[in-house]
Design an enzyme around this catalytic site. Structure first.
Site, PDB file in Angstrom:
ATOM      1  N   ASP A 205      -2.382   0.010   5.271  1.00  0.00           N
ATOM      2  CA  ASP A 205      -1.607   1.176   5.667  1.00  0.00           C
ATOM      3  C   ASP A 205      -0.210   0.854   5.158  1.00  0.00           C
ATOM      4  OD1 ASP A 205       0.241   2.825   6.892  1.00  0.00           O
ATOM      5  OD2 ASP A 205      -0.990   3.099   8.666  1.00  0.00           O
ATOM      6  N   HIS A 206       0.227   1.547   4.115  1.00  0.00           N
ATOM      7  CA  HIS A 206       1.470   1.103   3.463  1.00  0.00           C
ATOM      8  C   HIS A 206       2.680   1.172   4.395  1.00  0.00           C
ATOM      9  CE1 HIS A 206       2.066   5.419   2.716  1.00  0.00           C
ATOM     10  NE2 HIS A 206       3.341   5.145   2.476  1.00  0.00           N
ATOM     11  N   LYS A 210       6.497  -1.454   5.241  1.00  0.00           N
ATOM     12  CA  LYS A 210       7.901  -1.020   5.244  1.00  0.00           C
ATOM     13  C   LYS A 210       8.719  -1.956   6.126  1.00  0.00           C
ATOM     14  CE  LYS A 210       6.763   3.839   4.444  1.00  0.00           C
ATOM     15  NZ  LYS A 210       7.376   4.433   3.276  1.00  0.00           N
ATOM     16  N   HIS A 268      -0.838   6.130   9.871  1.00  0.00           N
ATOM     17  CA  HIS A 268       0.590   5.797   9.937  1.00  0.00           C
ATOM     18  C   HIS A 268       1.163   5.985  11.351  1.00  0.00           C
ATOM     19  CE1 HIS A 268      -0.067   5.782   5.743  1.00  0.00           C
ATOM     20  NE2 HIS A 268       0.198   7.034   5.484  1.00  0.00           N
TER      21      HIS A 268
HETATM   22  C1  BG6 Z   1       0.252   8.900   2.429  1.00  0.00           C
HETATM   23  C2  BG6 Z   1      -0.240  10.307   2.643  1.00  0.00           C
HETATM   24  O1  BG6 Z   1      -0.568   7.994   3.100  1.00  0.00           O
HETATM   25  O2  BG6 Z   1       1.578   8.795   2.923  1.00  0.00           O
HETATM   26  C3  BG6 Z   1       0.666  11.309   1.966  1.00  0.00           C
HETATM   27  O3  BG6 Z   1      -1.551  10.438   2.115  1.00  0.00           O
HETATM   28  C4  BG6 Z   1       2.093  11.104   2.407  1.00  0.00           C
HETATM   29  O4  BG6 Z   1       0.258  12.629   2.242  1.00  0.00           O
HETATM   30  C5  BG6 Z   1       2.503   9.641   2.264  1.00  0.00           C
HETATM   31  O5  BG6 Z   1       2.919  11.921   1.593  1.00  0.00           O
HETATM   32  C6  BG6 Z   1       3.855   9.400   2.903  1.00  0.00           C
HETATM   33  O6  BG6 Z   1       4.285   8.132   2.580  1.00  0.00           O
HETATM   34  P1  BG6 Z   1       5.834   7.788   2.497  1.00  0.00           P
HETATM   35  O7  BG6 Z   1       5.871   6.319   2.275  1.00  0.00           O
HETATM   36  O8  BG6 Z   1       6.398   8.599   1.357  1.00  0.00           O
HETATM   37  O9  BG6 Z   1       6.419   8.211   3.787  1.00  0.00           O
END
Ligand code: BG6
Length: 535
Positions: A205-206, A210, A268
């Site tokens: 989960d990126h 952060k 997220h």
């Molecule tokens: C992704 C979603 O996981 O996260 C996207 O699939 C979303 O829809 C994105 O735009 C948001 O990531 P960040 O890092 O730009 O907030």
């Protein structure tokens, strides 16, 4: 989790700041896709130029289209030029040449066993040539339908091995979505676990990569003044906002099957909620941290299907204006069904039923095509007693708020009352601000850099464990089902460029509260801040 799985979730020794992982080969499945050139290769390049990569590491792109090693490297160079923090043109010439020499391409079909045999031979040959043990990280940057089959083919080809320290290891990184409901997530977990041990699986989960998200734990548990007030005695409610300015950005067909609940909330938002609500872990090992996160998810009060219909606000953006330019509505986006009832906005109230949070609502909202990109958690403390400076019922003092800004302009802001200098007793709220930019003078590393490096070290703390995924789906399944039951009806809309439908305001106002203003801290995106990622 079984005892067998636990042994892979062990405590690792603390890592030195300049530590470099063992040599490894990163194999990216779906190498011709967007994620690879936008995020993965720029992150690997950035690690390489900062000296975090081992001397002997390689990247193998695996995809269906015919391509040479040189052609792949060139495509990746263009990706770095467009998306990386550091551009190849800004670097000494030999840096790019040294990096490009470590990029390889392997053409193959995801379902085809013989392509995995040839991959295996190639990987063994590369490790032998470099004189290093064959440690492999398999990154599945593909459509989720391929996760199971690829894991299975890797097992058949004898590439899954183990995660044991000291012997050649294999690890698997997968991207969300981890299933589209509880049943499919369980099935995927079973599939993956028939090929890899849980400790070899790194679910990304990126958001956990952060910097400001990781800092939530430091802020809470490396200071002595916040933890004592982090509970129902002092906190009135918590708000988590994840707003995006972008629309679906060419991902219509994918997004239309997902909607905001699956795309943002299941992963997220649940992670942010877990970090802000969890108990102190026993230590900072992946097991201890993830055990506490999962307990938060398990403590969430179920929202039954019937309640979801009325209690969860879902909406869709209609045509509107963003940054002064007209933008189409969601149903006019390419790849979106004309009568789609998929939500691009969701807001609801969650309750964490434990001693710490009993009676403290958590209001969650996320949406696309809102006025600005903003992710923040605001902790709203109990109102000031109605005595002394707060005795006038017509002019009540606003309560203290602590805002953890995740992006952009990462920082922490504390709002409190101050006497305005002068002869009268004028009181106004002011904000004490801590901004990462001002404090550290440089932008934080990209999430993928941190996560790839952690995976190379075998540290799974910032990755999602199977029971976390399942607990999040367990909570969301009835909500999603309840809402889709209501799909025969209408979905409210909001004009693009506004803060969502009126129903979202009604939701929080029904409890006598308001959504936090989006202007705590510096309100303008900092220079160079991307407006959002398309992946
Ligand atoms: C992704 C979603 O996981 O996260 C996207 O699939 C979303 O829809 C994105 O735009 C948001 O990531 P960040 O890092 O730009 O907030």
């Amino acid at each position: 989790m079984s005892a067998d799985e636990r042994k892979y979730d062990e405590k690792l020794p603390p890592r030195r700041r300049d530590a470099v992982p063992e040599p490894f080969i990163l194999v990216i499945f779906g190498a011709s896709g967007d994620l690879t050139r936008r995020k993965l290769i720029p992150a690997v390049y950035s690690l390489f130029r900062q000296g975090f990569g081992p001397e002997k590491f390689s990247v193998v792109g695996f995809a269906r289209r015919p391509q040479t090693d040189a052609g792949f490297a060139e495509a990746m160079r263009r990706g770095i030029e467009t998306f990386a923090r550091a551009k190849t043109a800004d670097e000494p010439k030999d840096l790019w040449a040294r990096f490009a020499a470590r990029l390889f391409y392997h053409r193959g079909e995801f379902h085809e066993p013989k392509d995995y045999q040839s991959l295996r031979e190639r990987l063994e040959g590369m490790a032998k040539k470099d004189g290093v043990p064959g440690n492999y990280i398999f990154y599945l940057a593909t459509q989720p339908d391929f996760f199971g089959p690829i894991a299975e083919r890797l097992r058949e080809a004898g590439l899954t091995r183990s995660n044991a320290q000291g012997s050649p290891w294999s690890r698997l990184i997968i991207e969300k979505p981890f299933g589209h409901d509880l049943a499919s997530a369980r099935e995927l977990n079973r599939f993956l676990q028939s090929a890899f041990a849980e400790g070899q699986v790194f679910r990304i989960d990126h958001y956990l990569g952060k910097e400001a998200v990781q800092n939530i734990l430091v802020f809470r548990f490396a200071n002595s003044i916040f933890e004592p007030i982090w509970n129902q005695k002092y906190v009135d409610h918590v708000q988590i906002t994840m707003s995006e300015e972008i629309g679906v950005e060419g991902r219509g067909p994918y997004y239309d099957k997902m909607g905001a609940l699956r795309d943002m909330v299941q992963n997220h938002m649940m992670n942010l909620l877990s970090f802000v609500a969890m108990e102190s872990p026993m230590d900072v090992s992946s097991r201890a941290v993830r055990d506490e996160k999962v307990k938060v998810l398990q403590s969430l009060r179920a929202i039954p299907r019937v309640c979801a219909v009325n209690g969860v606000v879902r909406a869709q953006y209609a045509a509107g204006t963003c940054r002064g330019k007209p933008v189409p509505g969601y149903r006019q986006e390419p790849g979106v069904a004309p009568g789609s009832l998929t939500e691009t906005f969701v807001a609801f109230k969650a309750n964490v039923d434990n001693w710490r949070w009993a009676g403290v609502p958590f209001y969650l909202r996320t949406g696309k095509r809102l006025p600005r990109r903003l992710t923040q958690i605001s902790v709203h403390f109990k109102p000031v007693p109605q005595i002394l400076f707060n005795a006038d019922p017509e002019k009540q003092l606003p309560p203290n708020t602590l805002t953890l800004r995740i992006q952009p302009d990462e920082g922490i802001f504390l709002r409190f009352q101050q006497k305005v200098p002068g002869m009268a007793m004028d009181i106004q709220p002011f904000e004490m601000q801590f901004g990462y930019g001002a404090a550290f003078g440089k932008p934080p590393p990209e999430a993928y850099e941190r996560l790839l490096l952690d995976a190379a070290f075998g540290d799974s703390t910032l990755f999602i464990r199977n029971d976390e995924v399942e607990a999040a789906w367990e909570y969301l399944d009835p909500i999603i089902e309840g809402c889709s039951g209501a799909r025969g009806g209408q979905l409210p809309t909001y004009p693009a460029g506004t803060w969502g439908p009126k129903e979202a305001d009604d939701l929080i106002r029904a409890d006598g509260r308001e959504w936090a203003a989006a202007d705590a801290g510096p309100s303008q995106p900092s220079a160079g801040e991307p407006e959002g990622a398309d992946y």
